[in-house]
Design a protein around this motif. Structure first.
Motif, PDB file in Angstrom:
ATOM      1  N   GLU A 169     -30.378  10.994 -33.011  1.00  0.00           N
ATOM      2  CA  GLU A 169     -30.792  12.367 -32.766  1.00  0.00           C
ATOM      3  C   GLU A 169     -31.593  12.904 -33.945  1.00  0.00           C
ATOM      4  OE1 GLU A 169     -30.407  13.848 -29.954  1.00  0.00           O
ATOM      5  OE2 GLU A 169     -28.907  12.539 -29.016  1.00  0.00           O
ATOM      6  N   ILE A 170     -32.360  13.959 -33.676  1.00  0.00           N
ATOM      7  CA  ILE A 170     -33.061  14.710 -34.709  1.00  0.00           C
ATOM      8  C   ILE A 170     -32.433  16.092 -34.748  1.00  0.00           C
ATOM      9  CG2 ILE A 170     -35.284  15.634 -35.456  1.00  0.00           C
ATOM     10  CD1 ILE A 170     -36.623  13.297 -34.024  1.00  0.00           C
ATOM     11  N   LEU A 171     -31.898  16.482 -35.887  1.00  0.00           N
ATOM     12  CA  LEU A 171     -31.060  17.683 -35.986  1.00  0.00           C
ATOM     13  C   LEU A 171     -31.927  18.895 -36.312  1.00  0.00           C
ATOM     14  CD1 LEU A 171     -28.083  16.049 -37.903  1.00  0.00           C
ATOM     15  CD2 LEU A 171     -28.481  16.175 -35.428  1.00  0.00           C
ATOM     16  N   THR A 172     -32.683  19.323 -35.306  1.00  0.00           N
ATOM     17  CA  THR A 172     -33.722  20.333 -35.505  1.00  0.00           C
ATOM     18  C   THR A 172     -33.184  21.710 -35.867  1.00  0.00           C
ATOM     19  OG1 THR A 172     -33.769  20.759 -33.114  1.00  0.00           O
ATOM     20  CG2 THR A 172     -35.329  19.143 -33.978  1.00  0.00           C
ATOM     21  N   ASP A 173     -31.906  21.939 -35.658  1.00  0.00           N
ATOM     22  CA  ASP A 173     -31.339  23.253 -35.957  1.00  0.00           C
ATOM     23  C   ASP A 173     -30.948  23.411 -37.422  1.00  0.00           C
ATOM     24  OD1 ASP A 173     -29.346  21.296 -35.542  1.00  0.00           O
ATOM     25  OD2 ASP A 173     -27.829  22.829 -35.113  1.00  0.00           O
ATOM     26  N   ILE A 174     -31.019  22.322 -38.199  1.00  0.00           N
ATOM     27  CA  ILE A 174     -30.621  22.391 -39.613  1.00  0.00           C
ATOM     28  C   ILE A 174     -31.825  22.744 -40.467  1.00  0.00           C
ATOM     29  CG2 ILE A 174     -29.750  21.068 -41.578  1.00  0.00           C
ATOM     30  CD1 ILE A 174     -27.932  19.581 -39.685  1.00  0.00           C
ATOM     31  N   MET A 175     -31.704  23.853 -41.187  1.00  0.00           N
ATOM     32  CA  MET A 175     -32.777  24.352 -42.028  1.00  0.00           C
ATOM     33  C   MET A 175     -32.541  23.905 -43.476  1.00  0.00           C
ATOM     34  SD  MET A 175     -34.267  25.910 -39.530  1.00  0.00           S
ATOM     35  CE  MET A 175     -35.474  27.059 -40.187  1.00  0.00           C
ATOM     36  N   GLY A 176     -33.365  24.432 -44.397  1.00  0.00           N
ATOM     37  CA  GLY A 176     -33.185  24.168 -45.816  1.00  0.00           C
ATOM     38  C   GLY A 176     -34.338  23.420 -46.450  1.00  0.00           C
ATOM     39  N   SER A 177     -35.114  22.714 -45.629  1.00  0.00           N
ATOM     40  CA  SER A 177     -36.255  21.939 -46.087  1.00  0.00           C
ATOM     41  C   SER A 177     -37.350  22.083 -45.041  1.00  0.00           C
ATOM     42  CB  SER A 177     -35.858  20.464 -46.243  1.00  0.00           C
ATOM     43  OG  SER A 177     -36.979  19.618 -46.433  1.00  0.00           O
ATOM     44  N   ASP A 178     -38.548  21.576 -45.334  1.00  0.00           N
ATOM     45  CA  ASP A 178     -39.576  21.528 -44.293  1.00  0.00           C
ATOM     46  C   ASP A 178     -39.347  20.358 -43.339  1.00  0.00           C
ATOM     47  OD1 ASP A 178     -40.193  19.743 -46.323  1.00  0.00           O
ATOM     48  OD2 ASP A 178     -42.340  20.135 -46.306  1.00  0.00           O
ATOM     49  N   HIS A 179     -38.381  19.488 -43.659  1.00  0.00           N
ATOM     50  CA  HIS A 179     -37.896  18.456 -42.763  1.00  0.00           C
ATOM     51  C   HIS A 179     -36.499  18.831 -42.281  1.00  0.00           C
ATOM     52  CE1 HIS A 179     -40.716  15.082 -44.081  1.00  0.00           C
ATOM     53  NE2 HIS A 179     -40.898  15.984 -45.028  1.00  0.00           N
ATOM     54  N   CYS A 180     -36.083  18.261 -41.174  1.00  0.00           N
ATOM     55  CA  CYS A 180     -34.681  18.345 -40.778  1.00  0.00           C
ATOM     56  C   CYS A 180     -34.062  16.949 -40.834  1.00  0.00           C
ATOM     57  CB  CYS A 180     -34.536  18.953 -39.386  1.00  0.00           C
ATOM     58  SG  CYS A 180     -35.081  17.876 -38.027  1.00  0.00           S
ATOM     59  N   PRO A 181     -32.740  16.865 -40.887  1.00  0.00           N
ATOM     60  CA  PRO A 181     -32.108  15.543 -40.927  1.00  0.00           C
ATOM     61  C   PRO A 181     -32.267  14.795 -39.607  1.00  0.00           C
ATOM     62  CG  PRO A 181     -30.603  17.279 -41.673  1.00  0.00           C
ATOM     63  CD  PRO A 181     -31.766  17.956 -41.032  1.00  0.00           C
ATOM     64  N   VAL A 182     -32.198  13.472 -39.706  1.00  0.00           N
ATOM     65  CA  VAL A 182     -32.122  12.618 -38.523  1.00  0.00           C
ATOM     66  C   VAL A 182     -30.818  11.829 -38.597  1.00  0.00           C
ATOM     67  CG1 VAL A 182     -34.595  12.521 -38.170  1.00  0.00           C
ATOM     68  CG2 VAL A 182     -33.530  10.808 -39.614  1.00  0.00           C
ATOM     69  N   LEU A 183     -30.291  11.491 -37.427  1.00  0.00           N
ATOM     70  CA  LEU A 183     -28.947  10.937 -37.322  1.00  0.00           C
ATOM     71  C   LEU A 183     -28.959   9.646 -36.524  1.00  0.00           C
ATOM     72  CD1 LEU A 183     -25.731  11.283 -37.383  1.00  0.00           C
ATOM     73  CD2 LEU A 183     -26.023  12.483 -35.199  1.00  0.00           C
ATOM     74  N   LEU A 184     -28.180   8.678 -36.976  1.00  0.00           N
ATOM     75  CA  LEU A 184     -27.938   7.452 -36.227  1.00  0.00           C
ATOM     76  C   LEU A 184     -26.434   7.221 -36.159  1.00  0.00           C
ATOM     77  CD1 LEU A 184     -28.949   4.798 -34.873  1.00  0.00           C
ATOM     78  CD2 LEU A 184     -28.817   3.746 -37.152  1.00  0.00           C
ATOM     79  N   GLU A 185     -25.949   6.929 -34.959  1.00  0.00           N
ATOM     80  CA  GLU A 185     -24.547   6.583 -34.769  1.00  0.00           C
ATOM     81  C   GLU A 185     -24.468   5.162 -34.225  1.00  0.00           C
ATOM     82  OE1 GLU A 185     -22.719  10.998 -33.795  1.00  0.00           O
ATOM     83  OE2 GLU A 185     -23.322   9.715 -32.115  1.00  0.00           O
ATOM     84  N   THR A 186     -23.602   4.373 -34.820  1.00  0.00           N
ATOM     85  CA  THR A 186     -23.418   2.983 -34.391  1.00  0.00           C
ATOM     86  C   THR A 186     -21.931   2.694 -34.189  1.00  0.00           C
ATOM     87  OG1 THR A 186     -23.063   1.982 -36.569  1.00  0.00           O
ATOM     88  CG2 THR A 186     -25.358   2.357 -35.881  1.00  0.00           C
ATOM     89  N   ALA A 187     -21.648   1.607 -33.513  1.00  0.00           N
ATOM     90  CA  ALA A 187     -20.304   1.071 -33.532  1.00  0.00           C
ATOM     91  C   ALA A 187     -19.963   0.702 -34.975  1.00  0.00           C
ATOM     92  CB  ALA A 187     -20.222  -0.151 -32.617  1.00  0.00           C
ATOM     93  N   ASP A 188     -18.684   0.569 -35.241  1.00  0.00           N
ATOM     94  CA  ASP A 188     -18.286   0.168 -36.596  1.00  0.00           C
ATOM     95  C   ASP A 188     -18.871  -1.199 -36.923  1.00  0.00           C
ATOM     96  OD1 ASP A 188     -16.877   2.458 -37.053  1.00  0.00           O
ATOM     97  OD2 ASP A 188     -14.931   1.611 -36.548  1.00  0.00           O
ATOM     98  N   LEU A 189     -19.472  -1.272 -38.098  1.00  0.00           N
ATOM     99  CA  LEU A 189     -20.067  -2.514 -38.579  1.00  0.00           C
ATOM    100  C   LEU A 189     -19.228  -3.053 -39.722  1.00  0.00           C
ATOM    101  CD1 LEU A 189     -23.776  -1.290 -38.631  1.00  0.00           C
ATOM    102  CD2 LEU A 189     -22.684  -2.709 -36.868  1.00  0.00           C
ATOM    103  N   LYS A 190     -19.214  -4.357 -39.854  1.00  0.00           N
ATOM    104  CA  LYS A 190     -18.410  -4.980 -40.904  1.00  0.00           C
ATOM    105  C   LYS A 190     -18.960  -4.596 -42.276  1.00  0.00           C
ATOM    106  CE  LYS A 190     -16.518  -9.417 -42.448  1.00  0.00           C
ATOM    107  NZ  LYS A 190     -16.531 -10.883 -42.224  1.00  0.00           N
TER     108      LYS A 190
END
Length: 254
Positions: free
Chosen positions: A232-253
């Motif tokens: 996802e791209i977390l467009t609602d988060i302010m503070g910079s001219d960029h917003c955070p991007v998110l990756l979710e995965t299964a648990d990795l070793k």
């Protein structure tokens, strides 16, 4: 596992805004930042439970990357082992049992593409670096890659066709990267979605009008495809001219 990447455009500035609040809310296993714009010792972050890794540019107040993680890596390396490109603090790599995590802040080609040659050299060297890692184990790479890949990835493609971040040369490098066995995770989950961006100019009310660019990514080895759960791209988060991007995965070793 959740991974976050955010170009903070000056960590000292965003620390005065909402960085701590965002960091605590997202509660990431891995929190990668770009454009820290500081030198060693200029900030001290109290992040209980997190290991901190920093790569500073030689030039003061410029570039820089960091990774904060709950999981101590097997090894850490800084840069891409290329002296031509390793003085700007652009890359950090953490090694784990089943993958490498790479945080990258790609060079901006600048107005009139005056730094395009440097950028192209970096692209070649960085791809070679990633591929060498991928031969050993899968790669999760994130950061501000300073390119909108396709017309769907920015609001005004026609007027930006030859501008930095949307030149044919830069876009071709992204295509080549993906053709080397990597996935753009946002497009994996949202292949046709429009109007979702990660950077907006501070000028012309760009963010208010959503006149943005998608230039922040999580790129992973194709071999990790079955472990991907969400991007996802977390467009609602302010503070910079960029917003955070998110990756979710299964648990990795680890």
């Amino acid at each position: 596992m959740n991974f976050v990447s955010w170009n903070v455009n000056g960590l000292r500035a965003v620390l005065k805004k909402n960085f701590s609040e965002v960091f605590e809310k997202l509660d990431a296993d891995f929190f990668c930042i770009q454009e820290t714009k500081l030198q060693e010792g200029q900030v001290e972050l109290d992040l209980p439970g997190y290991h901190q890794y920093w790569n500073y540019a030689e030039r003061k107040g410029y570039s820089g990357t960091a990774i904060f993680t709950k999981h101590e890596p097997q090894s850490v390396s800084y840069g891409i082992q290329n002296s031509e490109f390793d003085h700007e603090g652009r890359v950090i790599t953490l090694e784990y049992a089943s993958f490498y995590l790479v945080c990258c802040y790609s060079p901006n080609s600048q107005p009139k593409l005056k730094r395009l040659d440097f950028r192209m050299g970096f692209e070649d060297a960085f791809l070679n670096y990633l591929n060498a890692l991928k031969e050993k184990k899968p790669v999760i790479m994130c950061g501000d890659l300073n390119v909108a890949h396709e017309e769907i990835d920015l609001k005004n493609p026609k007027t930006n066709h030859k501008n930095a971040g949307f030149s044919n040369e830069e876009r071709s490098c992204m295509t080549r990267l993906l053709e080397n066995g990597y996935l753009d995770t946002f497009r994996f989950f949202h292949p046709d979605e429009t109007g979702i961006y990660s950077w907006w100019s501070y000028r012309f009310n760009a963010r208010k009008n959503n006149a943005g660019w998608r230039i922040d990514y999580f790129i992973v080895s194709e071999s990790l495809k079955d472990s991907l759960e969400n991007a996802e791209i977390l467009t609602d988060i302010m503070g910079s001219d960029h917003c955070p991007v998110l990756l979710e995965t299964a648990d990795l070793k680890i």
